[in-house]
Design an enzyme around this catalytic site. Structure first.
Site, short mmCIF file in Angstrom:
data_model
loop_
_atom_site.label_atom_id
_atom_site.label_comp_id
_atom_site.label_asym_id
_atom_site.label_seq_id
_atom_site.Cartn_x
_atom_site.Cartn_y
_atom_site.Cartn_z
N ASN A 10 0.75 -1.21 -0.12
CA ASN A 10 0.13 0.00 0.06
C ASN A 10 0.88 1.05 -0.05
O ASN A 10 1.41 1.40 1.15
CB ASN A 10 -0.81 0.07 1.34
CG ASN A 10 -1.97 1.12 1.21
OD1 ASN A 10 -1.86 1.84 0.47
ND2 ASN A 10 -2.45 1.57 2.39
N TRP A 11 0.95 1.88 -1.06
CA TRP A 11 1.80 2.75 -1.21
C TRP A 11 1.57 4.21 -0.73
O TRP A 11 2.11 5.06 -0.47
CB TRP A 11 2.22 3.33 -2.80
CG TRP A 11 2.86 2.03 -3.26
CD1 TRP A 11 3.34 0.97 -2.92
CD2 TRP A 11 3.52 2.20 -4.76
NE1 TRP A 11 3.95 0.10 -3.97
CE2 TRP A 11 4.03 1.12 -4.94
CE3 TRP A 11 3.21 2.83 -5.85
CZ2 TRP A 11 4.54 0.42 -6.44
CZ3 TRP A 11 3.82 2.53 -7.19
CH2 TRP A 11 4.56 1.40 -7.38
N LYS A 12 0.07 4.13 -0.30
CA LYS A 12 -0.43 5.48 0.32
C LYS A 12 -0.25 6.59 -0.37
O LYS A 12 -0.26 6.64 -1.60
CB LYS A 12 0.05 5.43 1.56
CG LYS A 12 -0.11 4.30 2.73
CD LYS A 12 0.12 4.24 4.12
CE LYS A 12 -0.09 2.95 4.62
NZ LYS A 12 -0.14 3.05 6.33
N HIS A 95 -9.51 1.03 4.95
CA HIS A 95 -8.29 1.23 5.64
C HIS A 95 -8.39 2.08 6.93
O HIS A 95 -9.22 3.00 6.77
CB HIS A 95 -7.28 1.85 4.74
CG HIS A 95 -5.53 1.71 5.14
ND1 HIS A 95 -5.45 2.70 5.96
CD2 HIS A 95 -4.79 0.72 5.08
CE1 HIS A 95 -3.90 2.40 6.54
NE2 HIS A 95 -3.80 1.28 5.80
N GLU A 97 -6.73 4.41 8.11
CA GLU A 97 -6.50 5.77 7.75
C GLU A 97 -7.78 6.32 7.01
O GLU A 97 -7.90 7.98 7.41
CB GLU A 97 -5.49 6.05 7.07
CG GLU A 97 -4.11 5.71 7.81
CD GLU A 97 -2.85 5.17 6.99
OE1 GLU A 97 -1.83 4.78 7.23
OE2 GLU A 97 -3.08 5.33 5.64
N GLU A 167 -5.42 -5.17 10.43
CA GLU A 167 -4.41 -3.96 10.70
C GLU A 167 -4.75 -3.39 12.22
O GLU A 167 -5.61 -2.55 12.38
CB GLU A 167 -4.36 -3.15 9.60
CG GLU A 167 -5.63 -2.58 9.34
CD GLU A 167 -5.41 -1.20 8.26
OE1 GLU A 167 -4.59 -0.97 7.75
OE2 GLU A 167 -6.73 -0.54 8.21
N GLY A 173 2.70 2.00 11.05
CA GLY A 173 3.52 3.05 10.70
C GLY A 173 4.10 3.56 12.08
O GLY A 173 4.99 4.61 12.22
N SER A 213 2.89 -3.13 10.65
CA SER A 213 4.25 -2.92 10.47
C SER A 213 4.98 -4.36 9.93
O SER A 213 5.93 -4.55 10.82
CB SER A 213 4.87 -2.22 11.77
OG SER A 213 4.35 -1.17 11.93
N GLY A 234 3.13 -1.27 4.26
CA GLY A 234 3.03 0.14 4.11
C GLY A 234 4.35 0.74 3.93
O GLY A 234 4.70 0.47 2.73
N GLY A 235 5.19 1.05 4.62
CA GLY A 235 6.28 1.75 4.36
C GLY A 235 7.34 0.69 3.60
O GLY A 235 8.07 1.28 2.76
#
Length: 249
Positions: A10-12, A95, A97, A167, A173, A213, A234-235
């Site tokens: 997920n590049w967000k 998600h 967020e 999640e 994050g 994470s 994510g990251g």
């Protein structure tokens, strides 16, 4: 039951167009011939460019959201028809967020889920609890409610095109990760709850990803758990050097 590992990035709200194309190009080359299932969730504005790169590869292209309605007077929205038109095969929905920063309700998320599935898109449905909810012992209750609400009206046949991403919000994050045993426990609960909503066959077949994470250092231990079938990354998905090792687990 053996389920294929499904590793999703997920590049967000990250990358430039050049970076998105370069990253997708690297992933196509490095994941070629790999047997796991792979997906990348790309910002709306770069979906078309990345679609040209991943076309014909073993990488599924996903949007990070979609509209709950069809084409029309909905300023700023992107419909499922538009996503399919440029080559999207999947959409990430629910998600945390979007739930907690944007304020998306379970009702709205369910409308999007049903619209995406009816449009022929796969859905990666995210669920998970806040830290306060976990500390209050409400993690299972929150996941059960989000599953019931998010999957309302979704048939057992449609579940073949649904992936669940657990999640824990407190781990996204932050660098914090549930222990493999803790993650397995909630994944097992989720699978059991899906069996109650549908039947054991649907529960046995559904892929449940861990989305808190996950990185190369912990992916192998997490993916070794019976009910953890992949990851929503994510990251670590923003560089081939950190994403590919997870894909190879």
């Amino acid at each position: 039951m053996a389920r294929t590992h499904y590793i999703a990035g997920n590049w967000k709200m990250n990358t430039s167009k050049a970076e998105a194309v370069a990253l997708a190009t690297d992933l196509v080359a490095q994941l070629k011939g790999k047997t796991n299932k792979f997906m990348i969730g790309v910002p709306f504005v770069y979906l078309d460019a990345v679609a040209q790169v991943v076309k014909g590869s073993n990488i599924i292209l996903a949007a990070q959201d979609c509209a709950a309605t069809d084409n029309g007077a909905h300023t700023g929205e992107v419909s499922c028809a538009m996503l399919k038109d440029i080559g999207c095969q999947c959409v990430i929905l629910g998600h945390s967020e979007r739930r907690h920063e944007i304020g998306e309700s379970d009702e709205l998320i369910n409308k999007k889920v049903r619209k995406a599935l009816a449009s022929g898109l796969e859905v990666d449905l995210c669920i998970g609890e806040l830290l306060a909810e976990r500390e209050a012992g409400e993690a299972e209750q929150v996941c059960a409610f989000q599953l019931s609400a998010g999957l309302a009206g979704v048939t057992a046949e449609q579940m073949k095109n649904v992936t669940i991403a657990y999640e824990p919000v407190w781990a996204i994050g932050t660098g914090k990760t549930a222990t493999p045993a803790d993650a397995q426990a909630i994944h097992k609960f989720i699978r059991g709850y899906i069996a109650k909503l549908y039947d054991q066959k649907v529960a046995d077949e559904v892929i449940i990803q861990y989305g808190g994470s996950m990185k190369a250092e912990n992916a192998k231990d997490l993916l070794a758990q019976e009910d953890i079938d992949g990851g929503l990354i994510g990251g670590a998905s923003l560089k081939a050097a950190t994403f590919v090792p997870i894909c190879e687990c």
